[in-house]
Design a protein around this motif. Structure first.
Motif, PDB file in Angstrom:
ATOM      1  N   GLU A  28     -14.635  -6.690   7.230  1.00  0.00           N
ATOM      2  CA  GLU A  28     -15.342  -7.045   8.457  1.00  0.00           C
ATOM      3  C   GLU A  28     -14.631  -6.370   9.630  1.00  0.00           C
ATOM      4  N   LEU A  29     -15.331  -5.456  10.296  1.00  0.00           N
ATOM      5  CA  LEU A  29     -14.704  -4.639  11.343  1.00  0.00           C
ATOM      6  C   LEU A  29     -14.067  -5.445  12.477  1.00  0.00           C
ATOM      7  N   PRO A  30     -14.632  -6.592  12.900  1.00  0.00           N
ATOM      8  CA  PRO A  30     -13.948  -7.373  13.946  1.00  0.00           C
ATOM      9  C   PRO A  30     -12.560  -7.859  13.531  1.00  0.00           C
ATOM     10  N   THR A  31     -12.294  -7.871  12.210  1.00  0.00           N
ATOM     11  CA  THR A  31     -10.985  -8.347  11.740  1.00  0.00           C
ATOM     12  C   THR A  31     -10.015  -7.198  11.479  1.00  0.00           C
ATOM     13  N   PHE A  32     -10.465  -5.965  11.734  1.00  0.00           N
ATOM     14  CA  PHE A  32      -9.592  -4.800  11.538  1.00  0.00           C
ATOM     15  C   PHE A  32      -8.457  -4.863  12.548  1.00  0.00           C
ATOM     16  N   ASP A  33      -7.220  -4.723  12.063  1.00  0.00           N
ATOM     17  CA  ASP A  33      -6.052  -4.861  12.924  1.00  0.00           C
ATOM     18  C   ASP A  33      -5.174  -3.613  12.821  1.00  0.00           C
ATOM     19  N   THR A  34      -4.008  -3.670  13.460  1.00  0.00           N
ATOM     20  CA  THR A  34      -3.102  -2.525  13.521  1.00  0.00           C
ATOM     21  C   THR A  34      -2.459  -2.239  12.167  1.00  0.00           C
ATOM     22  N   ILE A  35      -2.501  -0.987  11.754  1.00  0.00           N
ATOM     23  CA  ILE A  35      -1.783  -0.542  10.558  1.00  0.00           C
ATOM     24  C   ILE A  35      -0.459   0.033  11.033  1.00  0.00           C
ATOM     25  N   THR A  36       0.626  -0.593  10.622  1.00  0.00           N
ATOM     26  CA  THR A  36       1.949  -0.248  11.139  1.00  0.00           C
ATOM     27  C   THR A  36       2.706   0.766  10.290  1.00  0.00           C
ATOM     28  N   GLY A  37       2.151   1.158   9.168  1.00  0.00           N
ATOM     29  CA  GLY A  37       2.822   2.152   8.344  1.00  0.00           C
ATOM     30  C   GLY A  37       2.084   2.430   7.061  1.00  0.00           C
ATOM     31  N   GLN A  38       2.352   3.575   6.498  1.00  0.00           N
ATOM     32  CA  GLN A  38       1.733   3.948   5.224  1.00  0.00           C
ATOM     33  C   GLN A  38       2.698   4.800   4.418  1.00  0.00           C
ATOM     34  N   ILE A  39       2.695   4.578   3.111  1.00  0.00           N
ATOM     35  CA  ILE A  39       3.473   5.386   2.176  1.00  0.00           C
ATOM     36  C   ILE A  39       2.501   5.877   1.115  1.00  0.00           C
ATOM     37  N   VAL A  40       2.466   7.178   0.923  1.00  0.00           N
ATOM     38  CA  VAL A  40       1.564   7.775  -0.059  1.00  0.00           C
ATOM     39  C   VAL A  40       2.382   8.660  -0.988  1.00  0.00           C
ATOM     40  N   ALA A  41       2.094   8.592  -2.280  1.00  0.00           N
ATOM     41  CA  ALA A  41       2.840   9.388  -3.245  1.00  0.00           C
ATOM     42  C   ALA A  41       1.947   9.768  -4.413  1.00  0.00           C
ATOM     43  N   CYS A  42       2.349  10.808  -5.106  1.00  0.00           N
ATOM     44  CA  CYS A  42       1.630  11.223  -6.312  1.00  0.00           C
ATOM     45  C   CYS A  42       2.619  11.716  -7.350  1.00  0.00           C
ATOM     46  N   GLN A  43       2.223  11.621  -8.593  1.00  0.00           N
ATOM     47  CA  GLN A  43       3.015  12.112  -9.717  1.00  0.00           C
ATOM     48  C   GLN A  43       2.045  12.658 -10.755  1.00  0.00           C
ATOM     49  N   HIS A  44       2.491  13.646 -11.497  1.00  0.00           N
ATOM     50  CA  HIS A  44       1.624  14.219 -12.524  1.00  0.00           C
ATOM     51  C   HIS A  44       1.734  13.481 -13.852  1.00  0.00           C
ATOM     52  N   GLU A  45       2.340  12.307 -13.804  1.00  0.00           N
ATOM     53  CA  GLU A  45       2.391  11.408 -14.956  1.00  0.00           C
ATOM     54  C   GLU A  45       2.335   9.976 -14.442  1.00  0.00           C
ATOM     55  N   TYR A  46       1.807   9.075 -15.261  1.00  0.00           N
ATOM     56  CA  TYR A  46       1.739   7.682 -14.847  1.00  0.00           C
ATOM     57  C   TYR A  46       3.127   7.055 -14.884  1.00  0.00           C
ATOM     58  N   LEU A  47       3.443   6.272 -13.857  1.00  0.00           N
ATOM     59  CA  LEU A  47       4.714   5.562 -13.791  1.00  0.00           C
ATOM     60  C   LEU A  47       4.445   4.065 -13.738  1.00  0.00           C
ATOM     61  N   GLU A  48       5.183   3.307 -14.517  1.00  0.00           N
ATOM     62  CA  GLU A  48       5.093   1.856 -14.436  1.00  0.00           C
ATOM     63  C   GLU A  48       5.579   1.411 -13.053  1.00  0.00           C
ATOM     64  N   PRO A  49       5.181   0.226 -12.580  1.00  0.00           N
ATOM     65  CA  PRO A  49       5.474  -0.204 -11.208  1.00  0.00           C
ATOM     66  C   PRO A  49       6.914  -0.019 -10.738  1.00  0.00           C
ATOM     67  N   THR A  50       7.888  -0.407 -11.579  1.00  0.00           N
ATOM     68  CA  THR A  50       9.289  -0.270 -11.154  1.00  0.00           C
ATOM     69  C   THR A  50       9.664   1.186 -10.922  1.00  0.00           C
ATOM     70  N   GLU A  51       9.241   2.053 -11.834  1.00  0.00           N
ATOM     71  CA  GLU A  51       9.520   3.481 -11.677  1.00  0.00           C
ATOM     72  C   GLU A  51       8.745   4.070 -10.504  1.00  0.00           C
ATOM     73  N   ALA A  52       7.494   3.645 -10.349  1.00  0.00           N
ATOM     74  CA  ALA A  52       6.680   4.145  -9.239  1.00  0.00           C
ATOM     75  C   ALA A  52       7.324   3.801  -7.899  1.00  0.00           C
ATOM     76  N   PHE A  53       7.899   2.605  -7.821  1.00  0.00           N
ATOM     77  CA  PHE A  53       8.564   2.180  -6.585  1.00  0.00           C
ATOM     78  C   PHE A  53       9.773   3.063  -6.276  1.00  0.00           C
ATOM     79  N   SER A  54      10.638   3.262  -7.265  1.00  0.00           N
ATOM     80  CA  SER A  54      11.900   3.968  -7.021  1.00  0.00           C
ATOM     81  C   SER A  54      11.763   5.489  -7.030  1.00  0.00           C
ATOM     82  N   ARG A  55      10.886   6.010  -7.890  1.00  0.00           N
ATOM     83  CA  ARG A  55      10.786   7.463  -8.027  1.00  0.00           C
ATOM     84  C   ARG A  55       9.743   8.097  -7.120  1.00  0.00           C
ATOM     85  N   ALA A  56       8.671   7.345  -6.816  1.00  0.00           N
ATOM     86  CA  ALA A  56       7.571   7.938  -6.053  1.00  0.00           C
ATOM     87  C   ALA A  56       7.470   7.394  -4.627  1.00  0.00           C
TER      88      ALA A  56
END
Length: 220
Positions: A97-125
Protein backbone atom coordinates in the motif's frame (compact mmCIF):
# COMPACT_ATOMS: atom_id res chain seq x y z
CA UNK A 1 14.48 -64.76 -7.79
CA UNK A 2 16.34 -62.07 -9.74
CA UNK A 3 13.04 -60.54 -10.89
CA UNK A 4 11.83 -60.32 -7.29
CA UNK A 5 15.05 -58.60 -6.25
CA UNK A 6 14.68 -56.08 -9.09
CA UNK A 7 11.10 -55.33 -8.07
CA UNK A 8 12.16 -54.91 -4.45
CA UNK A 9 15.00 -52.55 -5.41
CA UNK A 10 12.66 -50.48 -7.58
CA UNK A 11 10.19 -50.26 -4.69
CA UNK A 12 12.96 -49.14 -2.31
CA UNK A 13 14.22 -46.59 -4.83
CA UNK A 14 10.75 -45.10 -5.31
CA UNK A 15 10.20 -44.96 -1.55
CA UNK A 16 13.56 -43.26 -1.04
CA UNK A 17 12.94 -40.70 -3.79
CA UNK A 18 9.51 -39.93 -2.35
CA UNK A 19 11.17 -39.16 0.97
CA UNK A 20 13.69 -36.91 -0.79
CA UNK A 21 10.88 -35.06 -2.57
CA UNK A 22 9.02 -34.49 0.70
CA UNK A 23 12.14 -33.27 2.50
CA UNK A 24 12.95 -30.91 -0.38
CA UNK A 25 9.53 -29.29 -0.07
CA UNK A 26 9.53 -28.66 3.67
CA UNK A 27 12.99 -27.33 4.45
CA UNK A 28 12.05 -23.77 5.43
CA UNK A 29 12.61 -20.34 3.99
CA UNK A 30 16.27 -19.28 3.63
CA UNK A 31 15.23 -15.61 3.48
CA UNK A 32 13.77 -15.92 6.99
CA UNK A 33 16.93 -17.74 8.07
CA UNK A 34 19.03 -14.81 6.87
CA UNK A 35 16.91 -12.37 8.86
CA UNK A 36 17.53 -14.52 11.94
CA UNK A 37 21.28 -14.48 11.27
CA UNK A 38 21.26 -10.70 10.84
CA UNK A 39 19.40 -10.27 14.12
CA UNK A 40 21.71 -12.65 15.98
CA UNK A 41 24.69 -10.61 14.82
CA UNK A 42 23.02 -7.37 15.87
CA UNK A 43 22.16 -8.86 19.26
CA UNK A 44 25.78 -9.99 19.71
CA UNK A 45 26.84 -6.40 19.02
CA UNK A 46 24.20 -5.15 21.52
CA UNK A 47 22.17 -3.46 18.77
CA UNK A 48 18.38 -3.52 18.59
CA UNK A 49 16.54 -6.41 16.95
CA UNK A 50 15.00 -5.68 13.51
CA UNK A 51 11.41 -6.50 12.62
CA UNK A 52 10.99 -8.82 9.66
CA UNK A 53 8.85 -6.91 7.14
CA UNK A 54 7.12 -8.94 4.46
CA UNK A 55 6.64 -5.77 2.40
CA UNK A 56 10.36 -5.03 2.45
CA UNK A 57 11.15 -8.69 1.80
CA UNK A 58 8.89 -8.80 -1.22
CA UNK A 59 10.45 -5.62 -2.62
CA UNK A 60 13.91 -7.10 -2.02
CA UNK A 61 12.83 -10.04 -4.16
CA UNK A 62 11.55 -7.67 -6.85
CA UNK A 63 14.90 -5.87 -6.66
CA UNK A 64 16.93 -9.01 -7.43
CA UNK A 65 14.47 -10.12 -10.10
CA UNK A 66 15.02 -6.72 -11.70
CA UNK A 67 18.81 -7.23 -11.56
CA UNK A 68 18.89 -10.75 -13.01
CA UNK A 69 21.58 -11.06 -15.65
CA UNK A 70 23.79 -8.44 -14.01
CA UNK A 71 26.17 -10.66 -12.04
CA UNK A 72 29.79 -10.26 -13.14
CA UNK A 73 32.38 -13.01 -13.33
CA UNK A 74 33.78 -11.91 -9.93
CA UNK A 75 30.35 -12.14 -8.25
CA UNK A 76 29.49 -8.44 -8.26
CA UNK A 77 26.00 -7.12 -8.97
CA UNK A 78 26.20 -4.41 -11.59
CA UNK A 79 22.69 -3.03 -11.11
CA UNK A 80 21.36 0.03 -9.30
CA UNK A 81 17.60 0.62 -9.60
CA UNK A 82 16.43 4.19 -9.06
CA UNK A 83 14.17 5.27 -6.20
CA UNK A 84 11.32 5.50 -8.73
CA UNK A 85 11.67 1.76 -9.35
CA UNK A 86 10.75 1.12 -5.72
CA UNK A 87 7.60 3.26 -5.70
CA UNK A 88 6.48 2.67 -9.29
CA UNK A 89 7.44 -0.99 -9.86
CA UNK A 90 8.59 -2.97 -6.82
CA UNK A 91 5.96 -1.78 -4.34
CA UNK A 92 2.98 -2.11 -6.74
CA UNK A 93 4.19 -5.53 -7.96
CA UNK A 94 4.21 -6.70 -4.34
CA UNK A 95 0.89 -5.15 -3.42
CA UNK A 96 2.47 -2.73 -0.93
CA UNK A 97 0.00 0.00 0.00
CA UNK A 98 1.74 3.15 -1.25
CA UNK A 99 0.59 5.39 1.66
CA UNK A 100 2.56 3.05 3.95
CA UNK A 101 5.77 3.27 1.90
CA UNK A 102 8.52 4.59 4.17
CA UNK A 103 12.23 5.44 4.09
CA UNK A 104 14.64 2.73 2.96
CA UNK A 105 17.80 3.30 4.98
CA UNK A 106 20.08 0.81 3.26
CA UNK A 107 20.44 -2.06 0.85
CA UNK A 108 22.88 -4.93 0.40
CA UNK A 109 22.87 -6.83 -2.88
CA UNK A 110 25.04 -9.81 -3.76
CA UNK A 111 25.33 -12.61 -6.27
CA UNK A 112 27.18 -15.90 -6.53
CA UNK A 113 27.46 -18.41 -9.34
CA UNK A 114 26.59 -21.18 -6.89
CA UNK A 115 23.89 -21.52 -4.27
CA UNK A 116 24.99 -20.76 -0.71
CA UNK A 117 23.17 -21.86 2.42
CA UNK A 118 22.08 -18.92 4.64
CA UNK A 119 25.13 -18.91 6.94
CA UNK A 120 27.53 -18.98 4.01
CA UNK A 121 25.47 -16.44 2.07
CA UNK A 122 25.68 -14.07 5.03
CA UNK A 123 29.45 -14.32 5.51
CA UNK A 124 30.65 -14.88 1.94
CA UNK A 125 28.20 -12.83 -0.12
CA UNK A 126 26.23 -10.29 1.89
CA UNK A 127 28.56 -9.18 4.69
CA UNK A 128 31.94 -9.81 3.14
CA UNK A 129 33.60 -6.48 4.00
CA UNK A 130 33.63 -3.75 6.68
CA UNK A 131 31.34 -1.46 4.67
CA UNK A 132 28.44 -3.92 4.47
CA UNK A 133 29.04 -5.09 8.04
CA UNK A 134 28.77 -1.47 9.21
CA UNK A 135 25.57 -1.02 7.20
CA UNK A 136 24.07 -4.17 8.73
CA UNK A 137 24.82 -2.84 12.22
CA UNK A 138 23.45 0.67 11.59
CA UNK A 139 21.41 1.71 14.63
CA UNK A 140 18.91 3.72 12.57
CA UNK A 141 17.41 0.56 11.06
CA UNK A 142 14.18 -0.75 12.56
CA UNK A 143 12.98 -3.15 9.85
CA UNK A 144 14.57 -5.62 7.45
CA UNK A 145 13.48 -7.68 4.47
CA UNK A 146 15.38 -10.29 2.45
CA UNK A 147 14.80 -11.56 -1.08
CA UNK A 148 16.50 -14.48 -2.85
CA UNK A 149 16.21 -15.70 -6.42
CA UNK A 150 18.13 -18.03 -8.72
CA UNK A 151 18.38 -17.74 -12.48
CA UNK A 152 18.01 -20.87 -14.61
CA UNK A 153 21.53 -21.98 -15.55
CA UNK A 154 22.79 -18.76 -14.01
CA UNK A 155 23.79 -17.07 -10.73
CA UNK A 156 21.92 -16.67 -7.45
CA UNK A 157 20.99 -13.24 -6.11
CA UNK A 158 20.41 -12.00 -2.56
CA UNK A 159 19.07 -8.61 -1.48
CA UNK A 160 18.62 -7.15 2.00
CA UNK A 161 16.59 -3.96 2.45
CA UNK A 162 16.59 -1.94 5.67
CA UNK A 163 14.14 0.73 6.78
CA UNK A 164 13.65 3.14 9.66
CA UNK A 165 9.87 2.79 9.40
CA UNK A 166 7.48 2.05 12.21
CA UNK A 167 6.97 -1.67 12.72
CA UNK A 168 3.61 -3.11 11.51
CA UNK A 169 2.49 0.19 9.97
CA UNK A 170 4.95 0.62 7.09
CA UNK A 171 5.26 -1.35 3.84
CA UNK A 172 1.88 -2.94 4.53
CA UNK A 173 0.83 -5.59 2.02
CA UNK A 174 -2.67 -5.63 0.56
CA UNK A 175 -4.95 -8.66 0.76
CA UNK A 176 -4.54 -9.12 4.52
CA UNK A 177 -0.76 -9.21 4.30
CA UNK A 178 -0.45 -11.88 1.61
CA UNK A 179 0.71 -9.50 -1.10
CA UNK A 180 0.87 -10.69 -4.68
CA UNK A 181 1.80 -14.35 -5.11
CA UNK A 182 5.41 -14.76 -6.23
CA UNK A 183 6.09 -17.34 -8.92
CA UNK A 184 9.85 -17.41 -8.36
CA UNK A 185 12.19 -16.85 -5.44
CA UNK A 186 11.82 -16.35 -1.70
CA UNK A 187 11.17 -13.36 0.50
CA UNK A 188 11.20 -13.03 4.25
CA UNK A 189 8.37 -12.15 6.56
CA UNK A 190 5.62 -13.65 4.44
CA UNK A 191 3.54 -16.80 4.69
CA UNK A 192 4.13 -17.85 1.08
CA UNK A 193 5.83 -21.25 0.85
CA UNK A 194 9.32 -21.10 -0.57
CA UNK A 195 11.84 -23.57 -1.97
CA UNK A 196 15.31 -22.09 -1.50
CA UNK A 197 14.74 -19.21 -3.89
CA UNK A 198 16.23 -20.86 -6.94
CA UNK A 199 15.47 -23.33 -9.66
CA UNK A 200 15.51 -27.01 -8.85
CA UNK A 201 18.87 -27.40 -10.58
CA UNK A 202 20.74 -28.37 -7.40
CA UNK A 203 18.03 -30.81 -6.36
CA UNK A 204 17.92 -32.55 -9.74
CA UNK A 205 21.71 -32.77 -9.83
CA UNK A 206 21.52 -34.64 -6.51
CA UNK A 207 18.60 -36.68 -7.85
CA UNK A 208 20.65 -37.76 -10.88
CA UNK A 209 23.60 -38.70 -8.70
CA UNK A 210 21.40 -40.87 -6.46
CA UNK A 211 19.72 -42.51 -9.46
CA UNK A 212 22.99 -43.31 -11.19
CA UNK A 213 24.44 -44.64 -7.93
CA UNK A 214 21.52 -47.05 -7.46
CA UNK A 215 21.62 -48.20 -11.07
CA UNK A 216 25.39 -48.73 -10.87
CA UNK A 217 24.93 -50.79 -7.70
CA UNK A 218 22.25 -52.86 -9.40
CA UNK A 219 24.58 -53.64 -12.34
CA UNK A 220 27.35 -54.96 -10.06
Amino acid sequence: MMRKLCAFECFMLCSFLSAVLVSSKFHGNPANDLVDIINRNRTAAKISHLSDSAGLGCMALQFVNFCKGNCTSNNTVNCNPSSDNFTEIFAPDCGVELPTFDTITGQIVACQHEYLEPTEAFSRALVSDKKTLSLMKNKSHTEVGVGIVGVHKGPFFWCVLFSSGKTNSTFVLENHGLGIKQKRGCFSGGSVECSRGHSDRAFWNNFSFILYSVLFYHLL
